[in-house]
Write a protein that holds these residues in place. Sequence first.
Motif, mmCIF file in Angstrom:
data_model
loop_
_atom_site.group_PDB
_atom_site.id
_atom_site.type_symbol
_atom_site.label_atom_id
_atom_site.label_comp_id
_atom_site.label_asym_id
_atom_site.label_seq_id
_atom_site.Cartn_x
_atom_site.Cartn_y
_atom_site.Cartn_z
ATOM 1 N N GLN A 1 0.815 -1.211 0.000
ATOM 2 C CA GLN A 1 0.000 0.000 0.000
ATOM 3 C C GLN A 1 0.852 1.267 0.000
ATOM 4 O O GLN A 1 0.494 2.266 -0.622
ATOM 5 C CB GLN A 1 -0.918 0.007 1.233
ATOM 6 N N GLN A 2 2.011 1.213 0.650
ATOM 7 C CA GLN A 2 2.885 2.399 0.719
ATOM 8 C C GLN A 2 3.734 2.538 -0.544
ATOM 9 O O GLN A 2 4.217 3.628 -0.846
ATOM 10 C CB GLN A 2 3.804 2.335 1.947
ATOM 11 N N ASN A 3 3.952 1.410 -1.242
ATOM 12 C CA ASN A 3 4.729 1.409 -2.494
ATOM 13 C C ASN A 3 6.131 1.983 -2.274
ATOM 14 O O ASN A 3 6.628 2.800 -3.056
ATOM 15 C CB ASN A 3 4.006 2.204 -3.590
ATOM 16 N N GLY A 4 6.769 1.517 -1.182
ATOM 17 C CA GLY A 4 8.109 1.992 -0.872
ATOM 18 C C GLY A 4 8.876 0.945 -0.099
ATOM 19 O O GLY A 4 8.865 -0.233 -0.469
ATOM 20 N N ALA A 5 9.564 1.360 0.958
ATOM 21 C CA ALA A 5 10.384 0.455 1.756
ATOM 22 C C ALA A 5 9.536 -0.671 2.356
ATOM 23 O O ALA A 5 8.337 -0.509 2.620
ATOM 24 C CB ALA A 5 11.079 1.235 2.870
ATOM 25 N N ARG A 6 10.177 -1.799 2.574
ATOM 26 C CA ARG A 6 9.494 -2.960 3.168
ATOM 27 C C ARG A 6 9.377 -2.784 4.679
ATOM 28 O O ARG A 6 10.328 -2.405 5.345
ATOM 29 C CB ARG A 6 10.248 -4.247 2.844
ATOM 30 N N ILE A 7 8.193 -3.084 5.199
ATOM 31 C CA ILE A 7 7.891 -2.908 6.617
ATOM 32 C C ILE A 7 7.814 -4.275 7.295
ATOM 33 O O ILE A 7 7.048 -5.150 6.880
ATOM 34 C CB ILE A 7 6.562 -2.153 6.811
ATOM 35 N N PHE A 8 8.612 -4.437 8.343
ATOM 36 C CA PHE A 8 8.624 -5.659 9.146
ATOM 37 C C PHE A 8 8.169 -5.317 10.564
ATOM 38 O O PHE A 8 8.387 -4.206 11.051
ATOM 39 C CB PHE A 8 10.028 -6.260 9.209
ATOM 40 N N LEU A 9 7.564 -6.298 11.233
ATOM 41 C CA LEU A 9 7.066 -6.098 12.593
ATOM 42 C C LEU A 9 7.706 -7.097 13.551
ATOM 43 O O LEU A 9 7.685 -8.310 13.295
ATOM 44 C CB LEU A 9 5.539 -6.293 12.636
ATOM 45 N N LYS A 10 8.269 -6.599 14.632
ATOM 46 C CA LYS A 10 8.720 -7.455 15.723
ATOM 47 C C LYS A 10 7.515 -7.693 16.613
ATOM 48 O O LYS A 10 7.010 -6.767 17.269
ATOM 49 C CB LYS A 10 9.861 -6.781 16.486
ATOM 50 N N ARG A 11 7.026 -8.933 16.661
ATOM 51 C CA ARG A 11 5.698 -9.225 17.177
ATOM 52 C C ARG A 11 5.672 -9.417 18.702
ATOM 53 O O ARG A 11 5.320 -10.488 19.216
ATOM 54 C CB ARG A 11 5.131 -10.458 16.472
ATOM 55 N N GLU A 12 5.967 -8.358 19.440
ATOM 56 C CA GLU A 12 5.848 -8.410 20.903
ATOM 57 C C GLU A 12 4.394 -8.546 21.338
ATOM 58 O O GLU A 12 4.115 -8.927 22.479
ATOM 59 C CB GLU A 12 6.479 -7.171 21.534
ATOM 60 N N ASP A 13 3.468 -8.254 20.428
ATOM 61 C CA ASP A 13 2.046 -8.425 20.738
ATOM 62 C C ASP A 13 1.670 -9.891 20.937
ATOM 63 O O ASP A 13 0.616 -10.192 21.510
ATOM 64 C CB ASP A 13 1.185 -7.827 19.616
ATOM 65 N N LEU A 14 2.529 -10.808 20.490
ATOM 66 C CA LEU A 14 2.238 -12.236 20.630
ATOM 67 C C LEU A 14 2.718 -12.815 21.960
ATOM 68 O O LEU A 14 2.456 -13.972 22.262
ATOM 69 C CB LEU A 14 2.871 -13.019 19.473
ATOM 70 N N ASN A 15 3.414 -12.013 22.754
ATOM 71 C CA ASN A 15 3.837 -12.482 24.078
ATOM 72 C C ASN A 15 2.632 -12.793 24.960
ATOM 73 O O ASN A 15 1.570 -12.186 24.820
ATOM 74 C CB ASN A 15 4.665 -11.404 24.797
ATOM 75 N N HIS A 16 2.823 -13.709 25.911
ATOM 76 C CA HIS A 16 1.815 -13.923 26.950
ATOM 77 C C HIS A 16 1.529 -12.585 27.640
ATOM 78 O O HIS A 16 2.462 -11.849 27.977
ATOM 79 C CB HIS A 16 2.326 -14.946 27.965
ATOM 80 N N THR A 17 0.290 -12.249 27.799
ATOM 81 C CA THR A 17 -0.272 -10.986 28.320
ATOM 82 C C THR A 17 -0.356 -9.905 27.255
ATOM 83 O O THR A 17 -0.896 -8.848 27.500
ATOM 84 C CB THR A 17 0.448 -10.419 29.573
ATOM 85 N N ALA B 1 5.934 4.511 10.315
ATOM 86 C CA ALA B 1 6.512 3.592 9.322
ATOM 87 C C ALA B 1 5.819 3.752 7.977
ATOM 88 O O ALA B 1 6.471 3.730 6.921
ATOM 89 C CB ALA B 1 6.401 2.155 9.811
ATOM 90 N N MET B 2 4.506 3.923 7.999
ATOM 91 C CA MET B 2 3.758 4.118 6.753
ATOM 92 C C MET B 2 4.205 5.393 6.039
ATOM 93 O O MET B 2 4.397 5.413 4.828
ATOM 94 C CB MET B 2 2.261 4.142 7.060
ATOM 95 N N LYS B 3 4.381 6.470 6.796
ATOM 96 C CA LYS B 3 4.826 7.745 6.216
ATOM 97 C C LYS B 3 6.255 7.636 5.678
ATOM 98 O O LYS B 3 6.571 8.120 4.584
ATOM 99 C CB LYS B 3 4.762 8.854 7.267
ATOM 100 N N LEU B 4 7.117 6.999 6.468
ATOM 101 C CA LEU B 4 8.523 6.877 6.079
ATOM 102 C C LEU B 4 8.686 5.984 4.859
ATOM 103 O O LEU B 4 9.478 6.298 3.953
ATOM 104 C CB LEU B 4 9.332 6.322 7.261
ATOM 105 N N ALA B 5 7.963 4.863 4.828
ATOM 106 C CA ALA B 5 8.104 3.906 3.724
ATOM 107 C C ALA B 5 7.833 4.557 2.375
ATOM 108 O O ALA B 5 8.506 4.258 1.375
ATOM 109 C CB ALA B 5 7.168 2.718 3.939
#
Length: 399
Positions: free
Chosen positions: A74-90, A365-369
């Motif tokens: 969607q941004q048509n630029g740099a590739r965006i990766f996510l470090k998935r800390e949201d998947l930790n317990h809690t 990240a969306m703006k930067l990409a």
Amino acid sequence: MTKQFLEMPDKDGYFGEYGGQIIPPELKAVMDDINDAYEKVSQTEAFQTELHDLYADYVGRPSPIFFAKRLTAQQNGARIFLKREDLNHTGAHKINHCLGEALLAKHMGKTKVLAETGAGQHGVALATACALVGIDCEIHMGEIDIKKEHPNVTKMKILGCKLISVSRGTKTLKDAVDSAFEEYLQDPVNFFYAIGSVVGPHPFPKMVRDFQSIVGIEAREQFQQKEGCLPDYLLACVGGGSNSIGLFSAFLDDENVEMIGIEPAGKGLDTPDNAATLTLGSKGSIHGFECYNLQDQDGMPLPVYSIASGLDYPGVGPQHCYLKDIERVKYETIDDKECLDAFMQLSRLEGIIPALESAHAVAYAMKLAKKLPKEKTILVNLSGRGDKDADFVAEYLSL
């Protein structure tokens, strides 16, 4: 890290001119005892083994790195990766330091662990850790945040902690910190104050950073395995600054890796309704340490605001202040509207509902990409999931 970063903080808890112990002499002795216990216990093989076993088998570490393919397209630029800390317990990075602090409190023979919470993620993580190690837990939370973050309030009660509603002042995070600290001062010998970020008097900025450094250590190894190189940019939201310093710490010596911390502009930098501490603040003391903070002409903390309850704090971690001054890390801002847009875009393009705090970093990240060529890479620390925010956002946006 180089010697410059390895030796920080110094023996008095300072990162350059920030940090320290701006506290009464009797409390300094207690803080020094915590520091001594931390330095002694945390280096033992038994403590390290127990903590890392819990990270693996209880938290579910390592958290993965995910390539956000559709968001990138969607941004048509740099590739965006996510470090998935949201998947930790809690559901967030907070469990990383809460386990360490709860284990340390247990080792020191403390009878109760106290803490503040804003969005409730620190509260849930600490209540979880205290239930696991078998120690009483008391959480102070602003009245407004209790209403806003109801799912996390329910979890804390189920986990057995005592929840204190704070109705003073702005009824949000800063006032919860004040309330919890006052309770802690009633019996600092037997109570342990488990600070929820890289803030407060020494040794807390150091301790929480060390426990959170697992994020950056993992990310550095994982990204090289996945891409054969380091990321070009690291992004993370900054309130107190624990998730961001956790990610940044492993990359400080990598000069080709640019790091950007994202603060909440709230309703606008030209309004009083923001919490852009590093962007608009000045040096002063708050909650026992020196840092950039948002303050009035008398040096008193100003009321702050963010749509993300975990970011509305008028101060910031002392190491972030130092990294800003030496220009190793840049600090930018995202407002509420941009945050909400990123929240919805990530949810609908990747099926990942982020915490509003984390959505600030996704928005940047969306703006930067868009501005970067497609061969560039951006790694975002997705510090938490948005279960706690879903009802609030749905009502706010009339979904």
